[in-house]
Write a protein that holds these residues in place. Structure first.
Motif, PDB file in Angstrom:
ATOM      1  N   ALA A  53      -2.887  -2.418  -5.332  1.00 14.15           N
ATOM      2  CA  ALA A  53      -1.795  -1.847  -5.926  1.00 14.15           C
ATOM      3  C   ALA A  53      -0.654  -2.833  -5.705  1.00 14.15           C
ATOM      4  CB  ALA A  53      -1.200  -0.670  -5.221  1.00 14.15           C
ATOM      5  N   THR A  54      -0.579  -3.259  -4.805  1.00 11.24           N
ATOM      6  CA  THR A  54       0.335  -4.513  -4.290  1.00 11.24           C
ATOM      7  C   THR A  54       0.157  -5.727  -5.260  1.00 11.24           C
ATOM      8  OG1 THR A  54       0.605  -3.685  -2.148  1.00 11.24           O
ATOM      9  CG2 THR A  54       1.345  -5.861  -2.442  1.00 11.24           C
ATOM     10  N   GLU A  55      -1.161  -6.145  -5.462  1.00 13.24           N
ATOM     11  CA  GLU A  55      -1.428  -7.252  -6.248  1.00 13.24           C
ATOM     12  C   GLU A  55      -1.003  -6.949  -7.694  1.00 13.24           C
ATOM     13  OE1 GLU A  55      -5.695  -7.758  -5.667  1.00 13.24           O
ATOM     14  OE2 GLU A  55      -5.200  -9.144  -3.782  1.00 13.24           O
ATOM     15  N   ALA A  56      -1.255  -5.810  -8.117  1.00 13.65           N
ATOM     16  CA  ALA A  56      -0.753  -5.499  -9.559  1.00 13.65           C
ATOM     17  C   ALA A  56       0.628  -5.401  -9.603  1.00 13.65           C
ATOM     18  CB  ALA A  56      -1.385  -3.991  -9.989  1.00 13.65           C
ATOM     19  N   THR A  57       1.362  -5.001  -8.653  1.00 14.41           N
ATOM     20  CA  THR A  57       2.892  -5.033  -8.752  1.00 14.41           C
ATOM     21  C   THR A  57       3.385  -6.386  -8.693  1.00 14.41           C
ATOM     22  OG1 THR A  57       2.850  -2.808  -7.676  1.00 14.41           O
ATOM     23  CG2 THR A  57       4.834  -3.985  -7.511  1.00 14.41           C
ATOM     24  N   PHE A  58       2.849  -7.013  -7.653  1.00 12.47           N
ATOM     25  CA  PHE A  58       3.201  -8.661  -7.710  1.00 12.47           C
ATOM     26  C   PHE A  58       2.775  -9.217  -9.094  1.00 12.47           C
ATOM     27  CE2 PHE A  58       2.588 -13.046  -6.606  1.00 12.47           C
ATOM     28  CZ  PHE A  58       3.763 -13.192  -5.618  1.00 12.47           C
ATOM     29  N   ALA A  59       1.799  -9.183  -9.769  1.00 13.19           N
ATOM     30  CA  ALA A  59       1.294  -9.714 -11.057  1.00 13.19           C
ATOM     31  C   ALA A  59       2.390  -9.206 -12.143  1.00 13.19           C
ATOM     32  CB  ALA A  59       0.048  -9.300 -11.222  1.00 13.19           C
ATOM     33  N   ARG A  60       2.978  -8.074 -11.993  1.00 10.61           N
ATOM     34  CA  ARG A  60       3.700  -7.382 -13.057  1.00 10.61           C
ATOM     35  C   ARG A  60       5.340  -8.100 -12.781  1.00 10.61           C
ATOM     36  NH1 ARG A  60       7.541  -6.124 -15.663  1.00 10.61           N
ATOM     37  NH2 ARG A  60       7.974  -4.425 -16.685  1.00 10.61           N
ATOM     38  N   GLN A 108      11.786  -2.829  -1.792  1.00  4.18           N
ATOM     39  CA  GLN A 108      11.134  -4.072  -1.704  1.00  4.18           C
ATOM     40  C   GLN A 108       9.503  -3.250  -1.460  1.00  4.18           C
ATOM     41  OE1 GLN A 108      12.796  -6.296   1.336  1.00  4.18           O
ATOM     42  NE2 GLN A 108      14.072  -7.284  -0.039  1.00  4.18           N
ATOM     43  N   VAL A 109       8.608  -4.296  -1.913  1.00  5.34           N
ATOM     44  CA  VAL A 109       7.210  -3.866  -1.742  1.00  5.34           C
ATOM     45  C   VAL A 109       6.725  -4.824  -0.427  1.00  5.34           C
ATOM     46  CG1 VAL A 109       4.969  -3.560  -2.560  1.00  5.34           C
ATOM     47  CG2 VAL A 109       6.715  -3.049  -4.012  1.00  5.34           C
ATOM     48  N   VAL A 110       6.106  -4.175   0.618  1.00  6.17           N
ATOM     49  CA  VAL A 110       5.618  -4.843   1.745  1.00  6.17           C
ATOM     50  C   VAL A 110       4.462  -5.759   1.281  1.00  6.17           C
ATOM     51  CG1 VAL A 110       4.761  -4.990   3.957  1.00  6.17           C
ATOM     52  CG2 VAL A 110       6.649  -3.450   3.316  1.00  6.17           C
ATOM     53  N   LEU A 111       4.485  -7.214   1.347  1.00  4.43           N
ATOM     54  CA  LEU A 111       3.170  -7.990   1.206  1.00  4.43           C
ATOM     55  C   LEU A 111       2.382  -8.138   2.518  1.00  4.43           C
ATOM     56  CD1 LEU A 111       4.716 -10.642  -0.901  1.00  4.43           C
ATOM     57  CD2 LEU A 111       3.602  -8.470  -2.000  1.00  4.43           C
ATOM     58  N   VAL A 150       1.028  -3.258   4.305  1.00  2.07           N
ATOM     59  CA  VAL A 150       0.720  -3.828   3.015  1.00  2.07           C
ATOM     60  C   VAL A 150       1.062  -2.770   1.989  1.00  2.07           C
ATOM     61  CG1 VAL A 150      -1.633  -3.850   2.943  1.00  2.07           C
ATOM     62  CG2 VAL A 150      -0.467  -5.213   1.387  1.00  2.07           C
ATOM     63  N   GLY A 151       1.501  -2.731   1.016  1.00  2.38           N
ATOM     64  CA  GLY A 151       1.862  -1.906  -0.132  1.00  2.38           C
ATOM     65  C   GLY A 151       3.001  -0.555   0.360  1.00  2.38           C
ATOM     66  N   ALA A 163      11.764   1.696   6.126  1.00  2.00           N
ATOM     67  CA  ALA A 163      10.270   1.694   5.641  1.00  2.00           C
ATOM     68  C   ALA A 163       9.754   2.949   5.217  1.00  2.00           C
ATOM     69  CB  ALA A 163       9.512   0.546   6.221  1.00  2.00           C
ATOM     70  N   TRP A 164       8.909   3.330   4.278  1.00  2.00           N
ATOM     71  CA  TRP A 164       8.179   4.294   3.965  1.00  2.00           C
ATOM     72  C   TRP A 164       6.680   4.227   3.857  1.00  2.00           C
ATOM     73  CZ3 TRP A 164      12.793   3.022   2.037  1.00  2.00           C
ATOM     74  CH2 TRP A 164      14.070   3.795   2.280  1.00  2.00           C
ATOM     75  N   ARG A 165       5.927   4.978   4.698  1.00  2.00           N
ATOM     76  CA  ARG A 165       4.518   4.786   4.450  1.00  2.00           C
ATOM     77  C   ARG A 165       4.113   5.523   3.187  1.00  2.00           C
ATOM     78  NH1 ARG A 165       1.528   4.133   8.703  1.00  2.00           N
ATOM     79  NH2 ARG A 165       2.880   1.985   8.775  1.00  2.00           N
ATOM     80  N   VAL A 166       3.562   4.821   2.301  1.00  2.00           N
ATOM     81  CA  VAL A 166       3.288   5.588   1.131  1.00  2.00           C
ATOM     82  C   VAL A 166       1.745   6.048   0.715  1.00  2.00           C
ATOM     83  CG1 VAL A 166       5.187   4.377  -0.197  1.00  2.00           C
ATOM     84  CG2 VAL A 166       2.990   3.391  -0.133  1.00  2.00           C
ATOM     85  N   LEU A 167       0.975   5.630   1.750  1.00  2.00           N
ATOM     86  CA  LEU A 167      -0.291   6.379   1.637  1.00  2.00           C
ATOM     87  C   LEU A 167      -0.672   6.889   2.983  1.00  2.00           C
ATOM     88  CD1 LEU A 167      -2.637   4.276  -0.460  1.00  2.00           C
ATOM     89  CD2 LEU A 167      -2.139   6.683  -0.867  1.00  2.00           C
TER      90      LEU A 167
END
Length: 138
Positions: free
Chosen positions: A10-17, A107-110, A90-91, A134-138
């Protein structure tokens, strides 16, 4: 697929976008980036239900239509808050004080203190030492 695999994908997809994209309110901004990222993780993001906006005033009105005053309030409604952002994985999503009276900036944590966020009008990997939450999203 493990939780870590899902977070990384998910983080890689967000980074790419979003990496290298200019800040355009209502199109490529921290709310849109966060909503995109949460969608990659399988969540329906309520961040975008406030309607369209193209100015800071419009963004604040969109938040008001959602019954909140900040993106952080929306995140608090859906995810556990980590007041010790150093524990973010991450994420996860973190928050910093926004510029120009915009309130919270998401921001998205890398990794470590590196995040995907907007700085000087462009989205990219930046070092963040000033998390407010920060929020734990999973």
């Amino acid at each position: 697929m493990t939780e870590l695999d899902l977070r990384v994908a998910a983080t890689e997809a967000t980074f790419a976008r979003f990496d290298g994209q200019p800040l355009i309110l209502g199109t490529t901004d921290c709310a849109r980036m966060t909503a995109f990222h949460l969608k990659q993780l399988g969540f329906k993001a309520s961040l975008l239900k406030g309607g369209a906006y193209t100015t800071p005033v419009g963004a604040r009105r969109a938040l008001k239509r959602l019954g909140v005053t900040s993106l952080a309030e929306i995140m608090d409604q859906h995810f556990p808050r980590w007041d010790a952002p150093a524990e973010a994985r991450v994420g996860d999503i973190c928050c910093v004080a926004g510029e120009g009276g915009m309130g919270d900036a998401m921001q998205v944590v890398l990794h470590r203190n590196n995040v995907l966020g907007f700085l000087d009008g462009v989205c990219g990997e930046i070092v963040n030492h000033q998390y407010t939450a920060a929020w734990r999203v999973l």
